[in-house]
Design a protein around this motif. Structure first.
Motif, mmCIF file in Angstrom:
data_model
loop_
_atom_site.group_PDB
_atom_site.id
_atom_site.type_symbol
_atom_site.label_atom_id
_atom_site.label_comp_id
_atom_site.label_asym_id
_atom_site.label_seq_id
_atom_site.Cartn_x
_atom_site.Cartn_y
_atom_site.Cartn_z
ATOM 1 N N VAL A 169 4.720 -9.533 1.459
ATOM 2 C CA VAL A 169 3.811 -10.177 0.872
ATOM 3 C C VAL A 169 4.233 -11.571 -0.166
ATOM 4 O O VAL A 169 3.430 -12.289 -0.739
ATOM 5 C CB VAL A 169 3.050 -9.386 -0.384
ATOM 6 C CG1 VAL A 169 2.329 -7.860 0.443
ATOM 7 C CG2 VAL A 169 4.066 -8.768 -1.633
ATOM 8 N N SER A 184 -1.183 -1.405 -6.656
ATOM 9 C CA SER A 184 -0.640 -0.308 -7.511
ATOM 10 C C SER A 184 0.825 -0.124 -7.476
ATOM 11 O O SER A 184 1.492 -0.149 -6.295
ATOM 12 C CB SER A 184 -1.439 1.142 -7.143
ATOM 13 O OG SER A 184 -1.110 1.355 -5.852
ATOM 14 N N ALA A 187 6.574 3.551 5.707
ATOM 15 C CA ALA A 187 5.629 3.731 4.472
ATOM 16 C C ALA A 187 4.096 3.577 5.385
ATOM 17 O O ALA A 187 3.351 4.382 5.185
ATOM 18 C CB ALA A 187 5.746 2.708 3.263
ATOM 19 N N CYS A 246 0.723 -1.153 0.017
ATOM 20 C CA CYS A 246 0.097 -0.061 -0.115
ATOM 21 C C CYS A 246 0.881 1.331 0.091
ATOM 22 O O CYS A 246 0.460 2.446 -0.394
ATOM 23 C CB CYS A 246 -0.945 0.171 1.375
ATOM 24 S SG CYS A 246 -0.012 -0.158 2.760
#
Ligand SMILES: C[S@@+](CC[C@H](N)C(=O)[O-])C[C@H]1O[C@@H](n2cnc3c(N)ncnc32)[C@H](O)[C@@H]1O
Length: 235
Positions: free
Chosen positions: A111, A126, A91, A66
């Motif tokens: 991830v 994204s 982040a 994200c």
């Protein structure tokens, strides 16, 4: 350089870059290429925004990688709930401070090893697909499939091969699958950066059973919306 080493360097880069990350998206600092360029960039960002809203509206969303929240902001506005995951605490901190939304939860996780404990209507990522080493592409998508409810959608966006996207002081981008990146303080890092051509990416995902499309916004971005393959073994 083995796969793990470059992924560690990539994460180190994004952790250090978090406070200056938004300069890339906002086209300021080393990414400032003048008003005409900025207008063109944001006209293509508007195409992305318009495509995201109907897909995530009222949905349970998982956002992978994200970052500082450029897109979490829209998910918070349109989705019912978002779980925003990133491996960089720096982040996540910026994201939380900027978004401050009751319908967004955060998780610090890698991830490439994390497995979702529940399923979602939409998995959104994204500017992340291009940072996945090709040899991990299939296992990443397998994780996305597992994270989706039946008939759930993966929505993604990423960079097209366009020299003006990168910082003015970066080396020219190429199709090697890697990129050399600099921070404002001059530190340099090597990261994964794979550029996809929309039609070829769409074909590849369709071959794996995904149903949907991948499009170009014109010059800067690709974006795709693909429905999870129906016949998946969920075990
Ligand atoms: C190019 S940024 C994209 C951020 C955000 N999605 C956006 O559109 O602005 C890539 C993000 O991936 C995160 N990242 C890097 N390696 C990761 C990993 N192994 N697991 C989860 N996140 C990772 C970085 O911390 C960074 O926030």
């Amino acid at each position: 350089m083995n796969g793990k080493k470059i992924l560690d360097e990539q994460l180190t880069y994004y952790r250090a870059r978090a406070p200056e990350y938004d300069e890339w998206f906002m086209r300021t600092g080393r990414y400032d290429r003048g008003p005409e360029h900025r207008a063109e960039w944001f006209s293509e960002v508007a195409i992305l925004e318009a495509a995201v809203e109907p897909v995530v509206k009222g949905k349970q969303v998982l956002e992978l990688a994200c970052g500082t929240g450029r897109w979490t902001k829209y998910l918070a506005r349109w989705a019912a709930h978002t779980l925003a995951v990133d491996a960089a605490p720096e982040a996540l901190q910026i994201n939380k401070e900027q978004i401050r939304a009751a319908n967004v939860d955060y998780l610090e996780a890698d991830v490439f090893s994390w497995l979702p404990e529940k399923t979602f209507d939409v998995v959104f990522f994204s500017f992340w697909l291009s940072h996945i080493p090709p040899q991990r592409f299939a296992s990443f998508l397998q994780m996305v499939r597992r994270a989706l409810k039946p008939s759930g959608h993966a929505f993604f966006m990423d960079s097209l091969f366009e020299q003006a996207s990168t910082a003015r002081d970066h080396l020219a981008i190429d199709k090697s699958g890697f990129a050399q990146r600099k921070l404002n303080d001059g530190r340099e890092f090597r990261i994964v950066k794979v550029f996809y051509e929309p039609a070829i990416l769409e074909q590849r995902l369709r071959k794996d059973g995904w149903h949907g499309w991948v499009r170009s916004t014109g010059k800067f971005f690709l974006y795709g919306c693909m429905m999870k393959p129906a016949e998946i073994d969920e075990q």
